[in-house]
Motif scaffolding. Structure first.
Motif, PDB file in Angstrom:
ATOM      1  N   VAL A  28     -37.327   0.118 -20.732  1.00  0.00           N
ATOM      2  CA  VAL A  28     -36.751  -1.210 -20.508  1.00  0.00           C
ATOM      3  C   VAL A  28     -35.240  -1.054 -20.497  1.00  0.00           C
ATOM      4  N   THR A  29     -34.581  -1.537 -19.441  1.00  0.00           N
ATOM      5  CA  THR A  29     -33.136  -1.413 -19.332  1.00  0.00           C
ATOM      6  C   THR A  29     -32.562  -2.643 -18.639  1.00  0.00           C
ATOM      7  N   GLY A  30     -31.225  -2.742 -18.662  1.00  0.00           N
ATOM      8  CA  GLY A  30     -30.560  -3.855 -17.982  1.00  0.00           C
ATOM      9  C   GLY A  30     -29.838  -4.755 -18.949  1.00  0.00           C
ATOM     10  N   LYS A  31     -29.727  -6.031 -18.589  1.00  0.00           N
ATOM     11  CA  LYS A  31     -28.987  -6.991 -19.404  1.00  0.00           C
ATOM     12  C   LYS A  31     -29.765  -7.319 -20.674  1.00  0.00           C
ATOM     13  N   PRO A  32     -29.099  -7.848 -21.699  1.00  0.00           N
ATOM     14  CA  PRO A  32     -29.791  -8.182 -22.946  1.00  0.00           C
ATOM     15  C   PRO A  32     -30.831  -9.284 -22.747  1.00  0.00           C
ATOM     16  N   VAL A  33     -32.029  -9.023 -23.229  1.00  0.00           N
ATOM     17  CA  VAL A  33     -33.101 -10.019 -23.323  1.00  0.00           C
ATOM     18  C   VAL A  33     -33.879  -9.711 -24.597  1.00  0.00           C
ATOM     19  N   ASN A  34     -34.726 -10.644 -25.030  1.00  0.00           N
ATOM     20  CA  ASN A  34     -35.650 -10.320 -26.100  1.00  0.00           C
ATOM     21  C   ASN A  34     -36.709  -9.361 -25.563  1.00  0.00           C
ATOM     22  N   VAL A  35     -37.006  -8.316 -26.330  1.00  0.00           N
ATOM     23  CA  VAL A  35     -37.981  -7.320 -25.885  1.00  0.00           C
ATOM     24  C   VAL A  35     -38.985  -7.066 -27.008  1.00  0.00           C
ATOM     25  N   ILE A  36     -40.275  -7.111 -26.667  1.00  0.00           N
ATOM     26  CA  ILE A  36     -41.347  -6.753 -27.595  1.00  0.00           C
ATOM     27  C   ILE A  36     -42.215  -5.704 -26.916  1.00  0.00           C
ATOM     28  N   ILE A  37     -42.294  -4.525 -27.529  1.00  0.00           N
ATOM     29  CA  ILE A  37     -43.146  -3.448 -27.025  1.00  0.00           C
ATOM     30  C   ILE A  37     -44.103  -3.098 -28.157  1.00  0.00           C
ATOM     31  N   SER A  38     -45.394  -3.420 -27.993  1.00  0.00           N
ATOM     32  CA  SER A  38     -46.316  -3.267 -29.112  1.00  0.00           C
ATOM     33  C   SER A  38     -47.704  -2.828 -28.657  1.00  0.00           C
ATOM     34  N   ASP A  39     -48.352  -2.089 -29.541  1.00  0.00           N
ATOM     35  CA  ASP A  39     -49.769  -1.729 -29.384  1.00  0.00           C
ATOM     36  C   ASP A  39     -50.057  -0.983 -28.091  1.00  0.00           C
ATOM     37  N   ASN A  40     -49.134  -0.123 -27.687  1.00  0.00           N
ATOM     38  CA  ASN A  40     -49.335   0.722 -26.516  1.00  0.00           C
ATOM     39  C   ASN A  40     -49.655   2.155 -26.946  1.00  0.00           C
ATOM     40  N   TYR A  41     -50.302   2.884 -26.045  1.00  0.00           N
ATOM     41  CA  TYR A  41     -50.589   4.304 -26.256  1.00  0.00           C
ATOM     42  C   TYR A  41     -49.945   5.079 -25.122  1.00  0.00           C
ATOM     43  N   VAL A  42     -49.009   5.977 -25.484  1.00  0.00           N
ATOM     44  CA  VAL A  42     -48.285   6.762 -24.490  1.00  0.00           C
ATOM     45  C   VAL A  42     -48.568   8.242 -24.765  1.00  0.00           C
ATOM     46  N   LYS A  43     -49.048   8.951 -23.736  1.00  0.00           N
ATOM     47  CA  LYS A  43     -49.374  10.366 -23.896  1.00  0.00           C
ATOM     48  C   LYS A  43     -48.707  11.184 -22.789  1.00  0.00           C
ATOM     49  N   ASN A  44     -48.104  12.303 -23.191  1.00  0.00           N
ATOM     50  CA  ASN A  44     -47.470  13.222 -22.243  1.00  0.00           C
ATOM     51  C   ASN A  44     -46.385  12.535 -21.406  1.00  0.00           C
ATOM     52  N   ALA A  45     -45.403  11.956 -22.095  1.00  0.00           N
ATOM     53  CA  ALA A  45     -44.293  11.294 -21.400  1.00  0.00           C
ATOM     54  C   ALA A  45     -43.320  12.333 -20.855  1.00  0.00           C
TER      55      ALA A  45
END
Length: 267
Positions: A28-45
């Motif tokens: 997530v990039t760019g201008k300021p906003v509220n950000v919620i990143i939750s309950d994700n599964y990330v493998k081999n980034a």
């Protein structure tokens, strides 16, 4: 204000080494906003598992939350928050699991850069080449109740006026906690099986190191020092720590104004 929510996703194999392209798992990039990143599964980034990068000033008043995610293997950093404008405010990194970040250029489990008034609480970080938690250019942070295991450094604190408390830091190949800032409180942490120095103060002043337990049960002990002041450190307070098992000294200080009181040191 605007809000971005990224929740409940599975992201796998974002790297494309055949064309030398290594994107993040979630970015997530760019201008300021509220950000919620939750309950994700990330493998081999390909690069970072999860990254928030704010590029413009004016982030005060917004909230950035990264919670309850799992990052299983990332190329450079597990979770990263950065502000390229002024400073990223009011962020929370809570209850995440990060493991296997093996880049020799970074290799950090959780990375915080140019950010303030944030919390890193209740995360589990394992098997990272660099730091389990790596903080630079930041202030007013609370880093508490985290578990760090099998990393190069447990917590690297390049920050001021922050608290590192109640963390469990085990099986570390270099330093348990590195303090590279001033007016910090390092309190109530448990460190065990550290290969070099349990807590290292890197030429800094006005820090309080209190109530930590630093253990090396190996025979003979491998840990060099429990608490160590590097060159030009001074005016620190080192009190009520328990250090058991070391090869050189329990506490080694250089500051003529540093205070040591009521510590227990057993070789």
């Amino acid at each position: 204000p605007d809000t971005v929510i990224i929740q409940g996703n599975i992201v796998k194999n974002s790297a494309m080494p055949d064309i030398s392209y290594y994107p993040d798992g979630i970015f997530v990039t760019g201008k300021p906003v509220n950000v919620i990143i939750s309950d994700n599964y990330v493998k081999n980034a390909g690069d970072c598992g999860i990254e928030i990068e704010v590029k413009y000033s004016g982030g005060d008043g917004y909230r950035y939350v990264i919670a309850n995610n799992v990052v299983d293997t990332a190329r450079t950093v597990g979770i990263s928050v950065t502000d390229r404008g002024t400073k990223l405010y009011q962020f929370s990194i809570i209850g995440n699991v990060v493991y296997n970040v093996q880049s020799t250029t970074a290799g950090h489990g959780i990375q915080v850069y140019l950010s303030t008034r944030g919390v890193v609480v209740g995360n589990s970080v394992r098997s990272c080449y660099g730091s389990g938690i790596h903080v630079t250019g930041s202030s007013y942070l609370s880093i508490e109740g985290n578990s760090v295991y099998g990393c190069g450094v447990g917590v690297y604190l390049g920050a001021g006026t922050s608290v590192v408390g109640g963390n469990s830091i085990l099986t570390i190949t270099n330093y348990g906690i590195v303090v590279n800032g001033e007016y910090n409180a390092i309190k109530g942490n448990t460190l065990a099986l550290i290969d070099k120095k349990g807590i290292r103060i890197e030429g800094r002043m006005y820090n309080t190191i209190v109530g930590n337990t630093i253990l090396d049960s190996r025979s003979p002990p491998v840990m060099e020092h429990g608490i160590y002041e590097d060159t030009e450190s001074d005016y620190n307070v080192i009190a009520e720590n328990v250090i058991k098992g070391y090869s050189t000294a329990g506490i080694a200080t250089v500051g003529v104004n540093t205070i040591k009181v009521n510590n227990i040191e057993v070789a």
